[in-house]
Scaffold this active site. Structure first.
Site, PDB file in Angstrom:
ATOM      1  N   LYS A  73       0.706  -1.177   0.180  1.00 17.98           N
ATOM      2  CA  LYS A  73      -0.017  -0.129  -0.019  1.00 17.98           C
ATOM      3  C   LYS A  73       0.853   1.376  -0.106  1.00 17.98           C
ATOM      4  CE  LYS A  73      -2.008  -0.982   3.618  1.00 17.98           C
ATOM      5  NZ  LYS A  73      -1.526  -2.327   4.025  1.00 17.98           N
TER       6      LYS A  73
ATOM      7  N   ARG B  71      -9.241   1.126   9.263  1.00 17.93           N
ATOM      8  CA  ARG B  71      -9.060  -0.254   9.334  1.00 17.93           C
ATOM      9  C   ARG B  71      -9.977  -1.170  10.341  1.00 17.93           C
ATOM     10  NH1 ARG B  71      -2.587  -1.148  10.869  1.00 17.93           N
ATOM     11  NH2 ARG B  71      -1.824   0.164   9.167  1.00 17.93           N
TER      12      ARG B  71
ATOM     13  N   ARG C 145      11.271  -6.457   4.994  1.00 18.61           N
ATOM     14  CA  ARG C 145      11.300  -5.178   5.107  1.00 18.61           C
ATOM     15  C   ARG C 145      11.798  -4.895   6.610  1.00 18.61           C
ATOM     16  NH1 ARG C 145       5.233  -2.467   5.539  1.00 18.61           N
ATOM     17  NH2 ARG C 145       5.240  -3.472   7.597  1.00 18.61           N
TER      18      ARG C 145
END
Length: 190
Positions: A13, A88, A127
């Site tokens: 995203k 969310r 990541r």
């Protein structure tokens, strides 16, 4: 345009929002970044946010809404923005819809970046190493994915019922994903 990105942690995203922000010339609002910035502050609010982020739980709706509404009131958001990591929950989506309706505005489009769970875990562990992110540990990754599937995934139905949902295959190259997104945004803008 006001665009919401939905997708599990690690779906891409943030990467796609940054590209779309440049294309549309509107701000990229990452609630994750805003919450991490608040977490670093030596304050009661910072400690409250840290408690949630460090255990993989979502920050409370009232806290997130306060941060988001303050941000979208700023002049650079007048022409629209891209929401990354917000809403969310159904409650946050309803609160956002209500807030925007008061301003005679709305969410125009919702993009769902679909990526299988096994790939998400792999991406987030990678990541964590690259960006030195302390919130990307195996335990918090599992907790964040459980939270996504139980609390955030219902947004797909919420926005599909409004006719705003576009599902994007997030397993392709970043360039191919962006081209798909770009074409859908152009079609929506008319």
């Amino acid at each position: 345009m006001r665009i919401v990105f939905i997708g599990p942690p690690g779906a891409g995203k943030g990467t796609q929002c940054k590209r779309l922000t440049e294309f549309l010339g509107i701000p990229h609002l990452s609630t994750g970044d805003m919450l991490r910035q608040t977490r670093r502050q030596d304050s009661a609010l910072g400690r409250l946010v840290a408690e949630h982020l460090d255990t993989g739980r979502l920050a409370p709706d009232y806290l997130v809404m306060r941060i988001v509404t303050n941000r979208i009131r700023q002049p650079d958001c007048k022409g629209g923005c891209l929401f990354d990591g917000f809403p969310r929950t159904i409650i946050q989506a309803q609160l956002l819809d209500e807030h925007l309706a008061e301003k005679e505005d709305r969410v125009d489009m919702v993009l769902d970046l679909a990526v299988p769970q096994e790939e998400l875990v792999k991406r987030m562990l990678h990541r964590a190493k690259i960006e030195n992110r302390s919130d990307d540990t195996p335990d918090t990754i599992d907790a964040r994915l459980r939270v996504f599937y139980t609390q955030t995934a219902p947004l797909l139905t919420y926005y599909a019922d409004q006719g705003k949902l576009e599902t994007i295959d997030g397993m392709r190259s970043p360039d191919d994903v962006f081209e798909d997104i770009r074409q859908r945004v152009l079609a929506k803008r008319g």
